[in-house]
Design an enzyme around this catalytic site. Structure first.
Site, PDB file in Angstrom:
ATOM      1  N   ALA A 243      37.380  57.409  28.725  1.00 49.19           N
ATOM      2  CA  ALA A 243      37.540  56.783  30.119  1.00 49.19           C
ATOM      3  C   ALA A 243      38.208  58.380  30.628  1.00 49.19           C
ATOM      4  O   ALA A 243      39.106  58.677  29.486  1.00 49.19           O
ATOM      5  CB  ALA A 243      38.297  55.511  29.747  1.00 49.19           C
ATOM      6  N   ALA A 244      38.389  57.845  32.026  1.00 49.25           N
ATOM      7  CA  ALA A 244      39.548  59.327  32.153  1.00 49.25           C
ATOM      8  C   ALA A 244      40.671  58.404  33.195  1.00 49.25           C
ATOM      9  O   ALA A 244      40.606  57.183  33.896  1.00 49.25           O
ATOM     10  CB  ALA A 244      38.845  60.294  33.278  1.00 49.25           C
ATOM     11  N   LEU A 247      47.118  59.461  33.406  1.00 50.41           N
ATOM     12  CA  LEU A 247      47.983  60.248  32.948  1.00 50.41           C
ATOM     13  C   LEU A 247      47.799  60.929  32.194  1.00 50.41           C
ATOM     14  O   LEU A 247      48.081  61.851  31.802  1.00 50.41           O
ATOM     15  CB  LEU A 247      49.288  59.375  31.777  1.00 50.41           C
ATOM     16  CG  LEU A 247      50.602  58.908  33.134  1.00 50.41           C
ATOM     17  CD1 LEU A 247      50.837  58.269  32.466  1.00 50.41           C
ATOM     18  CD2 LEU A 247      50.485  60.237  34.517  1.00 50.41           C
ATOM     19  N   GLY A 248      45.940  60.825  31.568  1.00 50.86           N
ATOM     20  CA  GLY A 248      45.568  61.634  30.297  1.00 50.86           C
ATOM     21  C   GLY A 248      43.393  60.710  30.346  1.00 50.86           C
ATOM     22  O   GLY A 248      43.436  60.120  31.132  1.00 50.86           O
ATOM     23  N   GLN A 249      42.777  61.154  28.948  1.00 50.39           N
ATOM     24  CA  GLN A 249      42.277  60.567  28.882  1.00 50.39           C
ATOM     25  C   GLN A 249      41.876  60.327  27.677  1.00 50.39           C
ATOM     26  O   GLN A 249      42.406  60.767  26.599  1.00 50.39           O
ATOM     27  CB  GLN A 249      40.748  61.794  28.883  1.00 50.39           C
ATOM     28  CG  GLN A 249      41.350  62.254  30.218  1.00 50.39           C
ATOM     29  CD  GLN A 249      40.161  64.073  30.349  1.00 50.39           C
ATOM     30  OE1 GLN A 249      39.407  63.818  31.563  1.00 50.39           O
ATOM     31  NE2 GLN A 249      39.209  64.402  29.784  1.00 50.39           N
ATOM     32  N   VAL A 250      41.068  59.215  27.466  1.00 49.01           N
ATOM     33  CA  VAL A 250      40.752  58.567  25.723  1.00 49.01           C
ATOM     34  C   VAL A 250      39.252  59.144  25.354  1.00 49.01           C
ATOM     35  O   VAL A 250      38.480  58.908  26.478  1.00 49.01           O
ATOM     36  CB  VAL A 250      40.294  57.013  26.111  1.00 49.01           C
ATOM     37  CG1 VAL A 250      40.692  56.307  25.064  1.00 49.01           C
ATOM     38  CG2 VAL A 250      41.858  56.279  26.870  1.00 49.01           C
ATOM     39  N   ASP A 422      53.239  47.337  31.654  1.00 47.37           N
ATOM     40  CA  ASP A 422      52.098  47.789  33.266  1.00 47.37           C
ATOM     41  C   ASP A 422      50.855  47.305  32.300  1.00 47.37           C
ATOM     42  O   ASP A 422      49.608  47.328  31.704  1.00 47.37           O
ATOM     43  CB  ASP A 422      51.687  49.705  32.550  1.00 47.37           C
ATOM     44  CG  ASP A 422      50.793  49.692  33.346  1.00 47.37           C
ATOM     45  OD1 ASP A 422      50.876  49.759  34.021  1.00 47.37           O
ATOM     46  OD2 ASP A 422      50.748  50.980  33.263  1.00 47.37           O
TER      47      ASP A 422
END
Length: 609
Positions: A243-244, A247-250, A422
């Site tokens: 996943a993108a 704030l970042g990518q997983v 969030d």
């Protein structure tokens, strides 16, 4: 050439002066930014805490960068906003003013109607013609509806692309809107929901380079290794992108055990985007600057107490701390313990008894375990959880888990004093309980956390109970002052009728019907403007994240269960919280109505309609 310039300057002195001033200002701004680039770097902004002054000092010396960012925002959003205003506001007004109708069975003016009747009479085929016109009109109406939907879909796609191009801050805003079916149409909703799972990724090699560098910094032997060697030593295979995010990518990988155990563990690896600090801090600087400007204008033209700067600073603080994954890891470990104690044991915490059978061990909320020894400011490694986003779960599961979700949020807000601010669809998952295999909520991503002190928690408890009871007098005269919305010394006699109408029409009696809610919000818009313009009304800084968190949770619930009512869902926990935390005198003051309603099995807002 010079002669032509002199002639132009003599003939158009004002234009010449404007151009000269603009060029001089631009040159000076470029010099200031060039000088600042030599003396200060992003390292001057602390990453372990939000420092508004440090951010302001850094970006105020870079006016060209700020101007470029404003231009890019305007370039992306102005065409979308202009097209929306023209197609959905200006064009319909023009058509109405000119008496232009989209239906073929309507004659646009009185003269045209007379001519139509004349033609029909001459042909002697009135019935046939009017039948044909009616058929054409119905077909045209359907065609116009399709055209309007297509235009809305195309505009939504342009908005999504614009928000994506503008980066993390604007993607976050789009994600918040994407789960509010009470604010935007289903067409816009569907398109913006793609922001939650279709953010463009950055290069894999760059991400894995960041991962290897951060992991090597955590190794104790200080031996220099190649990036590939670090990854092979830590993981059984190369991490795979799943996943993108904004704030970042997983990534998913199998982590090798660091002990004598030879097993492996499925882990989620969160890697921060390399240029994120620069992008986010500039956006936050512009956002807070906007708040300062609004405060100055409002203090001149209204009686409003300036609050926008503090409000936006509260939001910015939460957003900035999302960039520190060590802070997120600490939050995640804290909530794993606190929520497990309250939701997952054998009913030992009385405050949540209404959710479960106390004779049975249950697991209602899961928070993934953090591998703290491998976590840095830019990399977070935690337990992998298989599941489905709550908003995509079957309707029966959503209805089953909504009470737990509401209790989960209210427990954090009113009991723990720290809450996950969030909870968008990518952060609330449905997984299987390890105890009995039943559907269970899994809470992810603890980067954005807000704190509420005990005094504010008790005030909010009373405010929620009074709101649920319909006791607007106490809510306005006492609770609004204790929470900081109104000055303590203010006489609220004149304001009570206005706020009562806002609370009743806009919140409590708006119900779960989305059309009714939109209509009610439009109806009270003048009252809202009146409150903000004529009274010293302000919003506490922490309330920015409270409203965001509760609004996002309600949006998720509405997306899966259109009949969801946030007030009815909040009632059981609010009653239990009042019993547990308030003093005897306070509870006696508000309990009679609560108990009478609980025996009737109804919610206060429905009983008081």
């Amino acid at each position: 050439m010079m002669k032509n310039i002199h002639c132009f300057a003599r003939r158009r002195p004002l234009s010449s002066l404007t151009a000269t001033t603009a060029l001089t200002t631009l040159g000076y701004a470029s010099y200031v930014e060039y000088t600042a680039g030599k003396s200060k770097t992003l390292q001057s902004i602390p990453r372990d805490r939000y420092d508004a002054d440090a951010i302001a000092n850094y970006w105020s010396e870079r006016p060209i960068s700020g101007l470029k960012r404003l231009l890019s925002i305007g370039t992306e959003l102005a065409p979308v906003a202009g097209e929306y205003l023209y197609k959905f506001h200006l064009r319909p007004r023009i058509y109405n003013k000119l008496n232009i109708s989209s239906n073929a069975d309507e004659c646009t003016t009185k003269d045209t109607s007379t001519r139509c009747e004349s033609v029909v009479a001459q042909d002697g085929e009135a019935n046939s013609i009017f039948a044909n016109l009616s058929s054409i009109g119905n077909t045209t109406t359907r065609s116009n509806d399709r055209q309007s939907t297509n235009e809305e879909r195309q505009l939504s796609q342009k908005l999504r692309k614009a928000l994506t191009n503008l980066g993390p801050t604007f993607i976050k805003c789009g994600q918040q809107i994407s789960i509010r079916p009470d604010l935007v149409s289903p067409t816009v909703l569907q398109e913006l929901q793609r922001l939650c799972d279709a953010v463009p990724p950055f290069d894999d090699e760059l991400a894995l380079q960041v991962l290897a560098e951060e992991l090597q910094s955590k190794m104790t032997d200080n031996e220099s290794r190649r990036n590939n060697d670090v990854l092979e030593e830590m993981f059984e295979s190369r991490p795979k992108l799943v996943a993108a995010a904004s704030l970042g990518q997983v990534y998913k990988a199998k982590l090798r055990s660091s002990s004598d155990d030879t097993g492996t563990y499925d882990v989620a690896i969160k890697i921060q985007r390399p240029d994120i600090l620069s992008t986010v801090t500039l956006d936050l600087f512009l956002l807070v600057t906007y708040g300062k400007i609004v405060d100055r204008i409002c203090s001149i033209v209204t009686n409003q107490v300036p609050y926008h700067e503090n409000f936006l600073n509260g939001f910015s603080q939460g957003a900035y701390m999302e960039l520190n994954y060590e802070n997120e890891a600490a939050n995640q470990m804290y909530f794993r313990k606190e929520l497990h104690d309250r939701f997952n044991s054998g009913g030992d915490r009385f405050s949540l008894n209404f959710l479960r059978n106390s004779n049975k061990r249950v697991e209602q909320v899961i928070v993934p375990k953090v591998h703290e020894q491998y976590t840095t400011q830019r990399v977070l490694i935690s337990e992998w959880i298989d599941g489905t986003p709550l908003a995509q779960a079957p309707p029966e599961e959503i209805r089953q888990l909504i009470p737990t979700g509401v209790a989960l949020f209210l427990c954090q807000l009113l009991d723990i004093g720290r809450f996950h601010a969030d909870p968008h669809p990518g952060n609330l998952y449905v997984t299987k309980s390890k105890v009995d295999g039943s559907p269970t909520l899994c809470l992810l991503d603890f980067g954005l956390i807000a704190n509420v002190d005990e005094k504010a928690r008790d005030s909010m408890t009373e405010a929620i109970v009074n709101l649920l009871q319909g006791d607007y007098d106490t809510l306005i005269a006492n609770d609004a002052k204790h929470l900081g919305f109104l000055p303590h010394e203010m006489d609220v006699t004149e304001l009570k009728p206005v706020l009562k109408n806002i609370l009743k029409e806009g919140l409590v009696e708006s119900g779960s019907n989305l059309h009714d809610r939109r209509r009610n919000l439009m109806a009270i818009s003048n009252d809202l403007n009146d409150v903000f313009f004529n009274y010293p009304f302000s919003v506490p800084p922490f309330f920015a994240l409270v409203t965001r968190g509760l609004g996002l949770l309600e949006g998720i619930a509405l997306s899966g269960d259109p009949s969801f009512d946030i007030f009815k869902a909040s009632y059981p926990y609010a009653k239990q919280r009042a019993m547990d935390k308030l003093s005897v005198s306070d509870y006696r003051r508000i309990s009679r109505n609560l108990f009478s309603l609980s025996f009737l099995g109804t919610s206060p807002r429905n009983d008081r309609k």
